[in-house]
Enzyme design. Structure first.
Site, PDB file in Angstrom:
ATOM      1  N   ALA A 288       0.848  -1.199   0.000  1.00 54.91           N
ATOM      2  CA  ALA A 288       0.000   0.000   0.000  1.00 54.91           C
ATOM      3  C   ALA A 288       0.875   1.237   0.000  1.00 54.91           C
ATOM      4  O   ALA A 288       2.023   1.206   0.443  1.00 54.91           O
ATOM      5  CB  ALA A 288      -0.916   0.006   1.214  1.00 54.91           C
TER       6      ALA A 288
ATOM      7  N   GLY B  49       0.307   5.635   0.573  1.00 54.32           N
ATOM      8  CA  GLY B  49      -0.520   6.816   0.769  1.00 54.32           C
ATOM      9  C   GLY B  49       0.259   8.050   0.375  1.00 54.32           C
ATOM     10  O   GLY B  49       1.285   7.970  -0.301  1.00 54.32           O
ATOM     11  N   GLY B  50      -0.242   9.203   0.810  1.00 54.44           N
ATOM     12  CA  GLY B  50       0.425  10.451   0.455  1.00 54.44           C
ATOM     13  C   GLY B  50       1.672  10.721   1.255  1.00 54.44           C
ATOM     14  O   GLY B  50       2.486  11.565   0.877  1.00 54.44           O
TER      15      GLY B  50
ATOM     16  N   ALA C 246       3.297   7.890   3.434  1.00 51.33           N
ATOM     17  CA  ALA C 246       4.079   6.694   3.756  1.00 51.33           C
ATOM     18  C   ALA C 246       3.630   5.533   2.877  1.00 51.33           C
ATOM     19  O   ALA C 246       2.586   5.589   2.229  1.00 51.33           O
ATOM     20  CB  ALA C 246       3.916   6.341   5.236  1.00 51.33           C
ATOM     21  N   GLU C 247       4.460   4.504   2.853  1.00 51.67           N
ATOM     22  CA  GLU C 247       4.116   3.294   2.120  1.00 51.67           C
ATOM     23  C   GLU C 247       4.287   2.102   3.038  1.00 51.67           C
ATOM     24  O   GLU C 247       5.056   2.143   4.002  1.00 51.67           O
ATOM     25  CB  GLU C 247       4.965   3.159   0.853  1.00 51.67           C
TER      26      GLU C 247
ATOM     27  N   LYS D 120       6.097   0.072   7.879  1.00 53.54           N
ATOM     28  CA  LYS D 120       5.652   1.392   7.422  1.00 53.54           C
ATOM     29  C   LYS D 120       6.884   2.254   7.190  1.00 53.54           C
ATOM     30  O   LYS D 120       7.712   2.431   8.088  1.00 53.54           O
ATOM     31  CB  LYS D 120       4.738   2.036   8.452  1.00 53.54           C
TER      32      LYS D 120
ATOM     33  N   ASP E 190      -8.252  10.915  14.005  1.00 54.97           N
ATOM     34  CA  ASP E 190      -8.334  10.645  12.561  1.00 54.97           C
ATOM     35  C   ASP E 190      -9.125   9.355  12.310  1.00 54.97           C
ATOM     36  O   ASP E 190      -8.732   8.516  11.510  1.00 54.97           O
ATOM     37  CB  ASP E 190      -6.920  10.544  11.964  1.00 54.97           C
TER      38      ASP E 190
END
Length: 536
Positions: free
Chosen positions: A249, A251-252, A254-255, A274, A378
């Site tokens: 996966a 994201g903006g 982290a991966e 992460k 969040d």
């Protein structure tokens, strides 16, 4: 932001600087990647070049002061010596001897003028014969006047030439019998002083350029070193004892990588690593947030919260080793279904999430026993993970806030996704754990309806809409659900916190009671079957 602003970072920086507080500006400067990379060598170089520049500065200033002092000492000595020679001729009015003394002084010192006057200030000898017999008067354009060794020294312009005039009064038997004056060219002194001043400027300019060149070369070296580190960072196959298998996966910020932890004795564990995206590795704000996520979540050991195993640092970057949840997040499930979830499944998911939230909200310190008061801030479908085994887990405590942790929230910065903010968050008020329960209510509403409740385009729209937005009861958008279930959802979404659920445990208990009334027995096995059917 316009296309021109996107292309021109200077415009963007200028706008940010004009709207930023002093504290915000200071923080932006000290967290800038260039400053972070170079502050240590900058500090060393600054001290080195400052010491060098100051050493030259004081040396030049000392030479300048010495030259000035020598100039005045030369004039004072000449006035003293000549005064001694002419005292007797002046008493005797020996004009010839006085003029010879003037000539000798002109030849030795080359002053602009020399004059000898009697007690009535009548010029009786002068380097300019036309002025002999005239009455001497002090000029009106005197710029400086000091007394040195009992001698008056003044500066003014004489016939268009700047001069420093040394005036020595001649005394005989305590009676003034006259005085000698001569003016040395002040231009020579000025040139010497200017030469030293120019030299000072050159020293500081060279020191500044030396400092900048040293910083530039060091930055270039560190940048190349960092580039190699980033290349290794991007190509790395191992993070400490964890072997990266594949990226699962991104994201903006982290991966996420699937990884294996294998010990020498054959023990094997599959984990998720992460990893901060390369362009954010030097972003101090994000790195702090990333580390705080690991530190906070490591304190939470609960079946409905993703477990943190380790925090590692490699190539000047941080990594989090965490529990691998083999499945999908709730946002992916909703995007796949494109409709509301079955009532039993929706209630089961919310029950599990509410238990995880209740645990994190009531978690206490192992050392003091005091509540940590952890607020996730969040709660959104993207952070709710559903495994193929039917597990439900809360992830991403990156912007969580606990009483024991410093808050990195700055004025004007929204924490959390816009569509899941509570009214008190939108109003900028102090928030507590009930903000998480409000966000959970939005998720509950959406998974029953099958659509997003809010679709804000920007922060301004969210801030102006949320506090006054009236939400229709969920039973009006999905008629097949029980009224009691609709009431539970809408109680989560009360704008007044007093009317809202006080804890995740209360939500869990009300749903458990409703499940009994409806005779629903949805559990992990049903959720596992659902996940396998949809995504395997």
């Amino acid at each position: 932001m316009s296309q021109s602003e996107k292309k021109n970072p200077v415009i963007t920086w200028a706008k940010q600087l004009t709207t930023m507080s002093k504290a915000g500006l200071t923080r932006k400067i000290i967290t800038n990647s260039w400053v972070l990379r170079n502050w240590k060598p900058m500090a060393v170089y600054f001290m080195v070049f400052l010491v060098i520049a100051l050493a030259f500065h004081f040396s030049i200033r000392n030479a300048q002061s010495t030259s000035r002092q020598e100039f005045f000492e030369k004039g004072i000595l000449a006035a003293e010596n000549t005064g001694e020679k002419i005292r007797s001729p002046l008493l005797e009015k020996d004009i010839l001897a006085l003029n010879i003394a003037v000539g000798e002084l002109q030849k030795k010192m080359q002053p602009v003028f020399t004059a000898i006057v009697d007690h009535d200030d009548t010029v009786i000898a002068h380097s300019n014969a036309d002025l002999i017999g005239e009455t001497y008067t002090d000029p009106e354009n005197i710029k400086e006047a000091v007394i040195l060794n009992g001698m008056e020294v003044v500066r003014y312009v004489y016939e268009g030439i700047p001069v420093v005039v040394f005036s020595k009064e001649l005394i005989f038997s305590n009676v003034k019998i006259g005085k000698i004056l001569f003016g040395l060219d002040a231009g020579e002194l000025d040139k010497t002083m200017e030469k030293y001043s120019r030299l000072l400027i050159i020293v500081w300019i060279f020191s500044l350029f030396g400092f900048l060149i040293a910083v530039f070369l060091t930055n270039r070296h560190l940048k190349m070193k960092r580039s190699k580190e980033m290349e290794a960072y991007n190509k790395m196959e191992k993070v400490g004892p964890y072997r990266l298998i594949r990226r699962i996966a991104q994201g903006g910020m982290a991966e996420l990588y699937l990884a294996e932890y294998i010990k020498d004795d054959g023990f094997k564990r599959t984990v998720a690593i992460k990893k901060i995206l390369p362009h954010l590795v030097e972003n101090q704000d994000f790195v702090e947030m990333f580390i705080r996520e690991a530190r906070l979540a490591a304190n939470l050991q609960h079946p409905n919260i993703v477990q943190i195993y380790d925090l590692l640092k490699l190539h000047n970057a941080s990594f989090i080793a965490m529990e691998f949840v083999d499945g999908k997040n709730l946002a992916q499930i909703m995007a796949h279904e494109k409709k509301g979830l079955p009532v039993g499944m929706a209630m089961f998911l919310i029950q599990k999430i509410s238990l995880g939230l209740y645990y994190s909200h009531t978690r206490t310190s192992g050392e003091t026993g005091e509540p940590l008061n952890i607020i996730h801030r969040d709660i959104s479908p993207q952070n709710m993970l559903i495994s193929f085994k039917g597990e439900v887990k809360i992830s991403d405590f990156g912007i969580s806030k606990a009483r024991s942790e410093p808050s990195f929230t700055r004025a004007g910065v929204i924490k959390g996704k816009l569509g899941y903010l509570s009214p008190e968050q939108a109003l900028g008020k102090e928030i507590d754990h009930q903000a998480d329960l409000y966000a959970l209510g939005i998720i509950f509403y959406e998974i029953l309806w099958g659509r997003r409740l809010y679709n804000f385009h920007n922060e301004l729209e969210a801030l102006s809409t949320l506090p006054k937005q009236i939400i229709r009861p969920v039973i009006e958008v999905r008629a097949d659900i029980p009224q009691v279930l609709s009431d539970i959802v809408m109680k989560c979404l009360e704008k007044d916190k007093v009317k809202r659920y006080a804890s995740g445990r209360q939500i869990y208990d009300d749903l458990a009671e409703l499940k009994k009334e409806l005779n629903l027995s949805y559990d992990e096995s049903n959720l596992a079957d659902f996940m396998t059917e949809r995504f395997r």
